[in-house]
Design an enzyme around this catalytic site. Structure first.
Site, PDB file in Angstrom:
ATOM      1  N   PRO A 141      44.194  31.882   3.086  1.00 29.98           N
ATOM      2  CA  PRO A 141      45.525  31.325   2.833  1.00 29.98           C
ATOM      3  C   PRO A 141      45.654  29.921   3.401  1.00 29.98           C
ATOM      4  O   PRO A 141      45.226  29.649   4.525  1.00 29.98           O
ATOM      5  CB  PRO A 141      46.455  32.305   3.555  1.00 29.98           C
ATOM      6  CG  PRO A 141      45.689  33.591   3.604  1.00 29.98           C
ATOM      7  CD  PRO A 141      44.256  33.195   3.757  1.00 29.98           C
ATOM      8  N   GLU A 142      46.229  29.016   2.618  1.00 29.00           N
ATOM      9  CA  GLU A 142      46.381  27.632   3.053  1.00 29.00           C
ATOM     10  C   GLU A 142      47.778  27.429   3.651  1.00 29.00           C
ATOM     11  O   GLU A 142      48.582  28.360   3.740  1.00 29.00           O
ATOM     12  CB  GLU A 142      46.072  26.691   1.888  1.00 29.00           C
ATOM     13  CG  GLU A 142      44.657  26.927   1.363  1.00 29.00           C
ATOM     14  CD  GLU A 142      44.129  25.873   0.409  1.00 29.00           C
ATOM     15  OE1 GLU A 142      44.530  24.699   0.503  1.00 29.00           O
ATOM     16  OE2 GLU A 142      43.294  26.224  -0.451  1.00 29.00           O
ATOM     17  N   LYS A 166      47.283  26.594   9.434  1.00 27.45           N
ATOM     18  CA  LYS A 166      47.020  27.990   9.059  1.00 27.45           C
ATOM     19  C   LYS A 166      47.374  28.977  10.172  1.00 27.45           C
ATOM     20  O   LYS A 166      46.967  30.136  10.125  1.00 27.45           O
ATOM     21  CB  LYS A 166      45.543  28.130   8.668  1.00 27.45           C
ATOM     22  CG  LYS A 166      45.150  27.236   7.495  1.00 27.45           C
ATOM     23  CD  LYS A 166      43.668  27.355   7.170  1.00 27.45           C
ATOM     24  CE  LYS A 166      43.291  26.405   6.027  1.00 27.45           C
ATOM     25  NZ  LYS A 166      41.857  26.525   5.652  1.00 27.45           N
ATOM     26  N   ARG A 187      45.243  21.139  19.711  1.00 22.36           N
ATOM     27  CA  ARG A 187      43.886  21.117  19.164  1.00 22.36           C
ATOM     28  C   ARG A 187      43.871  20.861  17.658  1.00 22.36           C
ATOM     29  O   ARG A 187      42.797  20.619  17.087  1.00 22.36           O
ATOM     30  CB  ARG A 187      43.174  22.451  19.453  1.00 22.36           C
ATOM     31  CG  ARG A 187      42.919  22.715  20.928  1.00 22.36           C
ATOM     32  CD  ARG A 187      41.919  23.833  21.113  1.00 22.36           C
ATOM     33  NE  ARG A 187      42.413  25.121  20.644  1.00 22.36           N
ATOM     34  CZ  ARG A 187      43.049  26.001  21.408  1.00 22.36           C
ATOM     35  NH1 ARG A 187      43.290  25.726  22.693  1.00 22.36           N
ATOM     36  NH2 ARG A 187      43.448  27.161  20.915  1.00 22.36           N
ATOM     37  N   ASN A 214      40.380  25.013   0.673  1.00 20.02           N
ATOM     38  CA  ASN A 214      39.455  24.636  -0.378  1.00 20.02           C
ATOM     39  C   ASN A 214      40.132  24.181  -1.664  1.00 20.02           C
ATOM     40  O   ASN A 214      39.640  23.285  -2.354  1.00 20.02           O
ATOM     41  CB  ASN A 214      38.512  25.811  -0.680  1.00 20.02           C
ATOM     42  CG  ASN A 214      37.162  25.355  -1.158  1.00 20.02           C
ATOM     43  OD1 ASN A 214      36.718  24.255  -0.829  1.00 20.02           O
ATOM     44  ND2 ASN A 214      36.500  26.173  -1.955  1.00 20.02           N
ATOM     45  N   ARG A 230      31.686  25.940   1.965  1.00 20.51           N
ATOM     46  CA  ARG A 230      32.623  26.272   0.892  1.00 20.51           C
ATOM     47  C   ARG A 230      32.240  25.516  -0.371  1.00 20.51           C
ATOM     48  O   ARG A 230      31.604  24.458  -0.313  1.00 20.51           O
ATOM     49  CB  ARG A 230      34.065  25.903   1.290  1.00 20.51           C
ATOM     50  CG  ARG A 230      34.548  26.539   2.574  1.00 20.51           C
ATOM     51  CD  ARG A 230      34.656  28.061   2.464  1.00 20.51           C
ATOM     52  NE  ARG A 230      35.616  28.482   1.477  1.00 20.51           N
ATOM     53  CZ  ARG A 230      36.942  28.582   1.698  1.00 20.51           C
ATOM     54  NH1 ARG A 230      37.420  28.247   2.881  1.00 20.51           N
ATOM     55  NH2 ARG A 230      37.756  28.996   0.753  1.00 20.51           N
TER      56      ARG A 230
END
Length: 325
Positions: free
Chosen positions: A2-3, A52, A152, A194, A313
């Site tokens: 999931p983006e 995410k 981060r 992706n 990917r």
């Protein structure tokens, strides 16, 4: 995986259906029993996402931190007042549709059903519940630890705070890594996966192999603005749509793009950053310019779309539209 738009929808749903409620928190699977006990009986005061990552904040300054990873998903249910999607997360496991329990013949809502499968954590409120399965990260942390996670991460296009475009530009230009790999690095930009990386690079007509150090300031900022645009569209639509209606079935090119290829006569200009909305959405096969379209002709120039492995990917791009200058 999931983006970012999916996590933003999740955060909004948690705020809508559980915000301000005292929740029962448990771990039917048993792998999160200690973390669930720290949250059980406390009030959900805020739900937020960054990239995410999902953060559920409780009234005693502890936070449920979740990263869905490739297979994680939340499922929801409740009575007729429980509004929202019934499931959000890994697309190979769930879809988004309405599914609620109104009771039988006036029978009052009796609470959640017995857990099915490996439910890592269950949240139960006044009118409904949420179950988490398959997540990469599920932990109870302090507010300070949540801030450390955020530090981060790169800027989130769905937050789009002052200075984020400049921070993104600096992140790109500090590395010789190919641009397509940098867009997948959550320390460079948070939330792009992706699908978005392939699509925005095509929309901006950028060579995916271009080193970050070679991206001009103006182009990096235009790329940031396009990511902001399409990801906000994804939040509104509940799916990723990056094409414009002219590329949808019945509007010229057809659904599968299998018209005879021709030699391109000019390198086309970059696509508009705005997707024009209509009352209907495109079929799945019409929603993207290059993602999962390898071997098919480019929707714009008819050159065959290519695919290669990059950072583990599949990367999709048009070798003509996305040439380096």
């Amino acid at each position: 995986m999931p983006e970012g738009h999916t996590l933003r929808r999740l955060a909004r749903q948690f705020s809508d259906v559980f915000g301000g409620q005292r929740l029962a928190v448990s771990s039917p699977q048993g792998r999160f029993t200690g973390g669930a006990a720290l949250l059980d009986g406390h009030v959900l005061v805020a739900a937020d996402s960054h990239g995410k990552h999902l953060f559920l904040h409780f009234d005693h300054s502890l936070v449920l931190h979740v990263h869905l990873g490739l297979y994680g998903a939340w499922s929801f249910g409740g009575d007729s007042t429980f509004a929202g999607s019934s499931s959000i997360g890994a697309p190979r496991r769930v879809g988004e549709q309405e599914s609620f329990d109104d009771g039988d013949a006036g029978r009052p809502y009796a609470g959640p059903p017995e857990p099915v499968g490996a439910v890592r954590v269950r949240l139960v409120g006044t009118n409904g519940w949420a179950d988490l399965r398959g997540a990469t990260t599920c932990e109870t942390i302090t507010a300070a630890e949540a801030e450390a996670v955020l530090r981060r991460l790169g800027p989130d296009p769905l937050r789009n705070r002052r200075g984020d475009a400049g921070r993104f530009t600096a992140n790109l230009q500090s590395r010789t890594t190919p641009l397509a790999a940098l867009l997948m690095d959550q320390k460079v930009i948070a939330g792009v996966g992706n699908v978005y990386r392939a699509e925005v690079l095509f929309r901006r007509r950028l060579d995916p192999w271009l080193p970050g150090t070679d991206v001009p300031d103006t182009e990096a900022r235009k790329l940031w603005r396009d990511v902001v645009s399409v990801m906000n569209d994804g939040v509104a639509d509940g799916r990723i749509i990056t094409t414009t209606p002219r590329y949808w079935a019945g509007n010229g090119t057809g659904a599968n793009g299998k018209a005879a290829a021709r030699t391109p006569v000019a390198k086309p200009a970059a696509a508009s950053s705005a997707v024009v909305r209509t009352e209907t959405y495109p079929a799945r096969e019409d929603a993207h310019f290059v993602y999962k379209r390898h071997g098919l002709p480019c929707r714009v120039c008819r050159t065959t779309v290519l695919m290669a492995e990059l950072v583990g990917r599949k990367l999709y791009w048009c070798p003509y539209c996305q040439q380096s200058a």
